[in-house]
Design an enzyme around this catalytic site. Structure first.
Site, mmCIF file in Angstrom:
data_model
loop_
_atom_site.group_PDB
_atom_site.id
_atom_site.type_symbol
_atom_site.label_atom_id
_atom_site.label_comp_id
_atom_site.label_asym_id
_atom_site.label_seq_id
_atom_site.Cartn_x
_atom_site.Cartn_y
_atom_site.Cartn_z
ATOM 1 N N HIS A 20 -0.558 6.523 3.690
ATOM 2 C CA HIS A 20 0.876 6.642 3.953
ATOM 3 C C HIS A 20 1.186 7.358 5.262
ATOM 4 O O HIS A 20 2.052 8.255 5.328
ATOM 5 C CB HIS A 20 1.589 7.303 2.756
ATOM 6 N N ARG A 22 0.092 -5.862 7.278
ATOM 7 C CA ARG A 22 0.850 -5.704 6.039
ATOM 8 C C ARG A 22 2.350 -5.919 6.201
ATOM 9 O O ARG A 22 3.137 -5.506 5.362
ATOM 10 C CB ARG A 22 0.579 -4.319 5.433
ATOM 11 N N TYR A 41 2.251 11.434 -1.928
ATOM 12 C CA TYR A 41 2.637 10.029 -2.003
ATOM 13 C C TYR A 41 1.944 9.358 -3.190
ATOM 14 O O TYR A 41 0.750 9.527 -3.405
ATOM 15 C CB TYR A 41 2.287 9.245 -0.721
ATOM 16 N N GLU A 58 0.304 -6.886 -2.289
ATOM 17 C CA GLU A 58 0.652 -5.715 -3.110
ATOM 18 C C GLU A 58 1.596 -6.138 -4.230
ATOM 19 O O GLU A 58 2.501 -6.941 -4.027
ATOM 20 C CB GLU A 58 1.333 -4.645 -2.228
ATOM 21 N N ASP A 99 -3.908 4.383 -0.215
ATOM 22 C CA ASP A 99 -2.821 4.467 0.759
ATOM 23 C C ASP A 99 -2.758 5.871 1.351
ATOM 24 O O ASP A 99 -2.533 6.840 0.614
ATOM 25 C CB ASP A 99 -1.489 4.134 0.046
#
Ligand code: EZ4
Ligand code: CO
Length: 402
Positions: free
Chosen positions: A212, A283, A159, A339, A210
């Site tokens: 993920h 988030r 990722y 972000e 991250d």
């Protein structure tokens, strides 16, 4: 004021976007983003076939009642397709309200709580050295907060690391490609990456990472613990959150702050996470979680439990959503960070906007409404092209979280 018409614009200036336009009898229109990466046409149909006909004749100022009508009315509720469609409507209605009242949307949400919105960018490299170069590049652009991802020796893909040259864009045209995953090399590599980043850049940068959704809770606990000396701003999506109490395990083992929620579409996805203070940042995003109306409630609920926001802002959220996020981030008290994965020039041209980046912060601009438009003639030059996110398999072939 009455809603007279609505339609969905589908465009693909490099990647697919679904934009809802709602028109009124006073000539004012609003825009909403309904893009759901890899499932775009499902939201378009949901809007065109099932939602827009119910909006005609309604008062666009009644955002609460219309939201409840679309959420409770169909009996079937929640899920990313439904909630992205509702999110697009809600966003477009707040855009209309702002334009009708001649004021930016943040003024309707409580007014400015801050001057600028702290954003984090995405730096990556095929290995640690390349990632350090990309961190330096983003630092030079002025970013104060940088998420860092690097390729892992022995794995063909992971990722956050682009396969070819240029920026990272996870969706690929055609059918889904397959990535490869093994947890142990990843867990060994990430602390080395952040040791090198701190060594090279010192303590001043905010650093993020991250995961993920690829770790189990105990694996994430190990990672969080090993990253503690490097003082991360957060680790993102350490483990899938369908089982919210999984975060208790991580929480009890590490002081590294935890952020989750980019795939959430309801406050209920985060209810236990927030009330148990198992996370530090929520988030969820205006498009996928149903618009300003529920996101304001989510932020206010989170505020009671010391949880701040950190809205998802990847390239699959269109400039309409980015604008909406910046109004939201400007207004709410418990904002944490936003972000920012910049769109391509082609995308920015299709969606002319007022928001801008300067010295590590973003600003929504002070145009009435959301301050973003859609160039429909230009959009028409980029027809929809099927695209998917990759899928991920462990090296023995087992399908796992991408
Ligand atoms: O993979 O938005 O924080 N950003 C991310 C993104 C997501 C995509 C999925 O559509 O994790 O890159
Ligand atoms: Co993410």
């Amino acid at each position: 004021m009455k809603i007279t018409n609505g339609y969905v614009n589908i465009t693909s200036p490099g990647r697919n976007f679904i934009t809802l336009k709602i028109e009124t009898d006073e000539g004012i229109y609003g825009l909403g983003d309904g893009t759901l990466n890899g499932r775009e046409l499902a939201v378009a149909s949901y809007l065109t076939d099932h939602v827009i006909p119910c909006l005609i004749g309604r008062d666009p100022f009644q955002t609460e009642d219309i939201w409840q009508y679309l959420y409770r009315g169909p009996y079937w509720r929640r899920g990313p397709v439904t909630m992205s469609a509702i999110g697009a409507v809600d966003m477009a209605l707040w855009d209309i309200k702002g334009k009708a009242l001649n004021t930016p949307v943040y003024n309707l949400l409580g007014g400015k709580s801050r001057d600028g919105v702290l954003v984090y960018c995405h730096a990556f490299g095929k290995d640690i050295d390349a990632a350090l170069e990309d961190v330096a590049h983003h630092k030079n652009l002025g970013y104060r907060a940088i998420r860092v991802q690097s390729g892992i020796a022995g794995l063909k893909s992971t990722y956050g690391v682009a396969k070819g040259p240029g920026r990272y864009e996870p969706a690929e045209r055609g059918l889904p490609s397959e990535y490869e995953w093994e947890t142990e090399p990843y867990l060994r590599s990430v602390p080395k990456l952040f040791a090198r980043v701190r060594e090279a850049f010192g303590e001043d940068l905010y650093l993020l990472h991250d995961c993920h959704h690829r770790l189990t809770p105990i694996e994430a606990a190990r990672l969080g613990k090993e990253l503690e000396p490097f003082h991360l701003f957060w680790i993102e999506d350490p483990t899938p959150a369908e089982l919210q109490e999984g975060f208790r395990t991580i929480r009890e083992h590490t002081t590294t702050p935890l952020a989750v929620g980019e795939v959430f579409n309801s406050l209920w996805d985060a209810h236990d996470l927030i009330r148990n203070q198992w996370i530090d940042y929520i988030r969820a995003t205006l498009t996928h979680a149903g618009g300003f109306t529920p996101m304001k409630k989510l932020a206010d609920f989170a505020e009671l439990y010391h949880v701040k926001t950190g809205c998802h802002g990847a390239t699959d959220l269109s400039p309409v959503c980015m604008a909406a996020a910046l109004h939201f981030d400007t207004a709410i008290h418990n904002f944490g960070i936003q972000e920012h994965m910049p769109h391509t020039d082609e995308t920015d041209a299709v969606f002319p906007h007022q928001y801008y980046f300067k010295d590590g912060y973003m600003y929504p601009g002070d145009a009435p409404g959301l301050g973003v438009d859609l160039d429909e003639a230009l959009a028409a030059k980029y027809p929809y092209q099927r695209a998917y996110l990759p899928v991920n398999r462990k090296i023995d072939g087992t399908l796992t979280d991408w």
